[in-house]
Design a protein around this motif. Structure first.
Motif, PDB file in Angstrom:
ATOM      1  N   ALA A  86      25.676 -56.995  56.148  1.00 25.69           N
ATOM      2  CA  ALA A  86      24.579 -57.651  55.416  1.00 25.69           C
ATOM      3  C   ALA A  86      23.236 -57.103  55.887  1.00 25.69           C
ATOM      4  O   ALA A  86      22.333 -56.836  55.081  1.00 25.69           O
ATOM      5  CB  ALA A  86      24.644 -59.163  55.616  1.00 25.69           C
ATOM      6  N   VAL A  87      23.104 -56.931  57.209  1.00 23.23           N
ATOM      7  CA  VAL A  87      21.862 -56.384  57.773  1.00 23.23           C
ATOM      8  C   VAL A  87      21.660 -54.947  57.302  1.00 23.23           C
ATOM      9  O   VAL A  87      20.547 -54.555  56.901  1.00 23.23           O
ATOM     10  CB  VAL A  87      21.894 -56.453  59.320  1.00 23.23           C
ATOM     11  CG1 VAL A  87      20.723 -55.673  59.926  1.00 23.23           C
ATOM     12  CG2 VAL A  87      21.846 -57.903  59.781  1.00 23.23           C
ATOM     13  N   ILE A  88      22.721 -54.140  57.349  1.00 23.74           N
ATOM     14  CA  ILE A  88      22.626 -52.740  56.925  1.00 23.74           C
ATOM     15  C   ILE A  88      22.276 -52.649  55.441  1.00 23.74           C
ATOM     16  O   ILE A  88      21.464 -51.800  55.027  1.00 23.74           O
ATOM     17  CB  ILE A  88      23.949 -51.995  57.196  1.00 23.74           C
ATOM     18  CG1 ILE A  88      24.238 -51.933  58.700  1.00 23.74           C
ATOM     19  CG2 ILE A  88      23.912 -50.596  56.600  1.00 23.74           C
ATOM     20  CD1 ILE A  88      23.236 -51.141  59.496  1.00 23.74           C
ATOM     21  N   PHE A  89      22.850 -53.520  54.633  1.00 29.41           N
ATOM     22  CA  PHE A  89      22.536 -53.532  53.199  1.00 29.41           C
ATOM     23  C   PHE A  89      21.047 -53.788  52.979  1.00 29.41           C
ATOM     24  O   PHE A  89      20.392 -53.095  52.186  1.00 29.41           O
ATOM     25  CB  PHE A  89      23.367 -54.601  52.493  1.00 29.41           C
ATOM     26  CG  PHE A  89      23.051 -54.752  51.023  1.00 29.41           C
ATOM     27  CD1 PHE A  89      23.552 -53.848  50.097  1.00 29.41           C
ATOM     28  CD2 PHE A  89      22.237 -55.785  50.573  1.00 29.41           C
ATOM     29  CE1 PHE A  89      23.254 -53.966  48.746  1.00 29.41           C
ATOM     30  CE2 PHE A  89      21.939 -55.916  49.227  1.00 29.41           C
ATOM     31  CZ  PHE A  89      22.447 -55.002  48.311  1.00 29.41           C
ATOM     32  N   CYS A  90      20.499 -54.777  53.676  1.00 27.36           N
ATOM     33  CA  CYS A  90      19.064 -55.078  53.559  1.00 27.36           C
ATOM     34  C   CYS A  90      18.225 -53.897  54.030  1.00 27.36           C
ATOM     35  O   CYS A  90      17.173 -53.587  53.443  1.00 27.36           O
ATOM     36  CB  CYS A  90      18.722 -56.332  54.360  1.00 27.36           C
ATOM     37  SG  CYS A  90      19.462 -57.851  53.702  1.00 27.36           S
ATOM     38  N   TYR A  91      18.695 -53.221  55.085  1.00 25.41           N
ATOM     39  CA  TYR A  91      17.980 -52.052  55.607  1.00 25.41           C
ATOM     40  C   TYR A  91      17.905 -50.949  54.550  1.00 25.41           C
ATOM     41  O   TYR A  91      16.853 -50.330  54.356  1.00 25.41           O
ATOM     42  CB  TYR A  91      18.683 -51.551  56.863  1.00 25.41           C
ATOM     43  CG  TYR A  91      18.051 -50.338  57.499  1.00 25.41           C
ATOM     44  CD1 TYR A  91      16.814 -50.424  58.138  1.00 25.41           C
ATOM     45  CD2 TYR A  91      18.685 -49.100  57.472  1.00 25.41           C
ATOM     46  CE1 TYR A  91      16.237 -49.307  58.727  1.00 25.41           C
ATOM     47  CE2 TYR A  91      18.120 -47.977  58.060  1.00 25.41           C
ATOM     48  CZ  TYR A  91      16.888 -48.092  58.678  1.00 25.41           C
ATOM     49  OH  TYR A  91      16.310 -46.993  59.266  1.00 25.41           O
ATOM     50  N   TYR A  92      19.010 -50.712  53.860  1.00 28.89           N
ATOM     51  CA  TYR A  92      19.021 -49.705  52.799  1.00 28.89           C
ATOM     52  C   TYR A  92      18.037 -50.078  51.686  1.00 28.89           C
ATOM     53  O   TYR A  92      17.336 -49.208  51.149  1.00 28.89           O
ATOM     54  CB  TYR A  92      20.431 -49.543  52.227  1.00 28.89           C
ATOM     55  CG  TYR A  92      21.268 -48.508  52.942  1.00 28.89           C
ATOM     56  CD1 TYR A  92      21.594 -47.306  52.317  1.00 28.89           C
ATOM     57  CD2 TYR A  92      21.739 -48.715  54.232  1.00 28.89           C
ATOM     58  CE1 TYR A  92      22.369 -46.345  52.954  1.00 28.89           C
ATOM     59  CE2 TYR A  92      22.504 -47.764  54.886  1.00 28.89           C
ATOM     60  CZ  TYR A  92      22.819 -46.576  54.241  1.00 28.89           C
ATOM     61  OH  TYR A  92      23.568 -45.622  54.892  1.00 28.89           O
ATOM     62  N   ILE A  93      17.984 -51.334  51.339  1.00 29.73           N
ATOM     63  CA  ILE A  93      17.054 -51.778  50.290  1.00 29.73           C
ATOM     64  C   ILE A  93      15.617 -51.504  50.712  1.00 29.73           C
ATOM     65  O   ILE A  93      14.788 -51.007  49.924  1.00 29.73           O
ATOM     66  CB  ILE A  93      17.242 -53.278  49.989  1.00 29.73           C
ATOM     67  CG1 ILE A  93      18.627 -53.543  49.396  1.00 29.73           C
ATOM     68  CG2 ILE A  93      16.157 -53.779  49.038  1.00 29.73           C
ATOM     69  CD1 ILE A  93      18.895 -52.848  48.089  1.00 29.73           C
ATOM     70  N   VAL A  94      15.305 -51.797  51.963  1.00 25.78           N
ATOM     71  CA  VAL A  94      13.953 -51.539  52.486  1.00 25.78           C
ATOM     72  C   VAL A  94      13.626 -50.055  52.408  1.00 25.78           C
ATOM     73  O   VAL A  94      12.529 -49.663  51.991  1.00 25.78           O
ATOM     74  CB  VAL A  94      13.822 -52.049  53.935  1.00 25.78           C
ATOM     75  CG1 VAL A  94      12.514 -51.562  54.577  1.00 25.78           C
ATOM     76  CG2 VAL A  94      13.886 -53.570  53.975  1.00 25.78           C
ATOM     77  N   ARG A  95      14.589 -49.208  52.780  1.00 25.96           N
ATOM     78  CA  ARG A  95      14.352 -47.765  52.757  1.00 25.96           C
ATOM     79  C   ARG A  95      14.151 -47.257  51.322  1.00 25.96           C
ATOM     80  O   ARG A  95      13.312 -46.387  51.076  1.00 25.96           O
ATOM     81  CB  ARG A  95      15.539 -47.039  53.403  1.00 25.96           C
ATOM     82  CG  ARG A  95      15.755 -47.363  54.863  1.00 25.96           C
ATOM     83  CD  ARG A  95      14.677 -46.797  55.742  1.00 25.96           C
ATOM     84  NE  ARG A  95      14.723 -45.351  55.810  1.00 25.96           N
ATOM     85  CZ  ARG A  95      13.823 -44.612  56.457  1.00 25.96           C
ATOM     86  NH1 ARG A  95      12.798 -45.185  57.060  1.00 25.96           N
ATOM     87  NH2 ARG A  95      13.922 -43.300  56.480  1.00 25.96           N
ATOM     88  N   VAL A  96      14.901 -47.791  50.381  1.00 23.92           N
ATOM     89  CA  VAL A  96      14.734 -47.408  48.971  1.00 23.92           C
ATOM     90  C   VAL A  96      13.328 -47.765  48.494  1.00 23.92           C
ATOM     91  O   VAL A  96      12.657 -46.959  47.830  1.00 23.92           O
ATOM     92  CB  VAL A  96      15.795 -48.090  48.089  1.00 23.92           C
ATOM     93  CG1 VAL A  96      15.459 -47.917  46.607  1.00 23.92           C
ATOM     94  CG2 VAL A  96      17.177 -47.522  48.383  1.00 23.92           C
ATOM     95  N   ILE A  97      12.877 -48.964  48.836  1.00 22.46           N
ATOM     96  CA  ILE A  97      11.531 -49.409  48.427  1.00 22.46           C
ATOM     97  C   ILE A  97      10.463 -48.508  49.040  1.00 22.46           C
ATOM     98  O   ILE A  97       9.499 -48.105  48.371  1.00 22.46           O
ATOM     99  CB  ILE A  97      11.309 -50.874  48.831  1.00 22.46           C
ATOM    100  CG1 ILE A  97      12.234 -51.791  48.017  1.00 22.46           C
ATOM    101  CG2 ILE A  97       9.845 -51.278  48.628  1.00 22.46           C
ATOM    102  CD1 ILE A  97      12.240 -53.230  48.478  1.00 22.46           C
ATOM    103  N   MET A  98      10.629 -48.151  50.306  1.00 19.14           N
ATOM    104  CA  MET A  98       9.672 -47.265  50.970  1.00 19.14           C
ATOM    105  C   MET A  98       9.592 -45.917  50.269  1.00 19.14           C
ATOM    106  O   MET A  98       8.501 -45.374  50.044  1.00 19.14           O
ATOM    107  CB  MET A  98      10.064 -47.077  52.438  1.00 19.14           C
ATOM    108  CG  MET A  98       9.915 -48.316  53.303  1.00 19.14           C
ATOM    109  SD  MET A  98      10.550 -48.082  54.984  1.00 19.14           S
ATOM    110  CE  MET A  98       9.344 -46.936  55.655  1.00 19.14           C
TER     111      MET A  98
END
Length: 326
Positions: A166-178
């Motif tokens: 779940a944490v890694i999934f959120c991390y990927y979302i943050v990186r996509v937004i960046m």
């Protein structure tokens, strides 16, 4: 991703598999699945051995067929087939499913690197490279290590690894937004953009940038949310000359051109040879472009030597050429 990250991903999947009753009910089955998920998380990178032959073969083939759809199916069948004779009581269906998940996860996370994979072969040989996650991402690696340690000291594997993913999934979302924010800045800054190539670095808020416009290339970085352009080059088409045609037939030059989406070229004439050089613009480091392909052609239009790969000094490059590196 790098080998270490794939290993910890394989271990975490083996832990997550304990949520499967077919796995948790039998210690032998659990051990078999752990071996399978670790092996499955490594198998697609078996093509790394190609580097022992030469850089050209490695560049052209690494993360190619071994990461394709047929290869994913092959690895997911081969690994359980090797393990099952040693654990004949294992549930073969579940052993295959967890192996398949490990192999698919390997290919999936590699798509998010700047290098990418040919994951959609045989439908297309296009390289799929999203440029979201660095080949080695400290956050992903160390969060996996933390989860594995928590499990080792008695943490519940289900809660531990579900929380991890779940944490890694959120991390990927943050990186996509960046990354989307960087692209938005670039489109506002440049006209006639044909392609934007963004490569993550190990630093969370630093990205390498290469922009291909109709008449120019722009190379820079995004640092702490601010885009900085470091170099600009006129975009000059590769000439259709005899020397260039010969150079393109060289194995190293051909491998470079099959891999690099944004590059500039140079041709220099010396007393006894021509030098053709292609420079990849994606990997600028300390004012230097280390990923190159170079070919020397004598006055009789014969290729003398060539090289492609990572070089951080002109002295080392010329040494490799003198040694006849290919």
């Amino acid at each position: 991703m790098d080998t270490g990250t794939h290993v910890v991903m394989g271990i975490s999947l083996g832990g997550l598999a304990l949520l499967d009753p077919a796995v948790s009910a039998d210690p032998h089955m659990a051990h078999a699945v752990m071996i399978a998920t670790i092996a499955g998380s490594q198998a697609p990178d078996i093509d790394t051995v190609l580097k022992l032959k030469n850089n050209a073969v490695y560049i052209r083939n690494h993360r190619g067929f071994t990461h394709s759809i047929p290869a994913v199916l092959f690895w997911s069948l081969l690994i359980p087939a090797v393990i099952f004779p040693f654990v004949p009581g294992a549930n073969l269906l579940h052993l295959w499913l967890w192996t398949l998940l490990a192999v698919v996860l390997h290919v999936f996370v590699d798509i998010f690197n700047a290098y990418g994979t040919q994951a959609i072969r045989p439908f297309s040989k296009k390289w799929v490279a999203l440029g979201i996650i660095n080949t080695f991402d400290p956050f992903i690696f160390f969060t996996h290590l933390v989860a594995i340690v928590v499990w080792a000291i008695g943490g519940h594997p289900g809660f531990t690894f579900i929380t991890l993913y779940a944490v890694i999934f959120c991390y990927y979302i943050v990186r996509v937004i960046m990354q989307l924010q960087i692209k938005r800045q670039l489109r506002a800054r440049f006209d006639e953009i044909e392609e934007i190539i963004i490569s993550p670095t190990m630093k969370f808020r630093q990205w390498r940038i290469a922009v291909k416009c109709k008449s120019s290339f722009h190379v820079g970085r995004s640092m702490n949310g601010e885009v900085v352009i470091l170099d600009t080059f006129n975009r000059v088409p590769v000439p259709d000359t005899e020397i260039m045609k010969i150079a393109k037939q060289d194995e190293n030059i051909s491998a470079f051109l099959s891999f690099s989406p944004v590059y500039r070229w140079e041709v220099d004439k010396y007393k006894d040879h021509y030098e053709v050089r292609f420079i990849d613009l994606r990997y600028r480091s300390k004012g230097h472009y280390p990923f190159v392909a170079i070919c020397h052609i004598d006055m009789d239009h014969q290729i003398k030597n060539s090289y492609t790969g990572w070089i951080f000094s002109e002295e080392k490059l010329q040494k490799k050429l003198r040694l006849g590196s290919v």
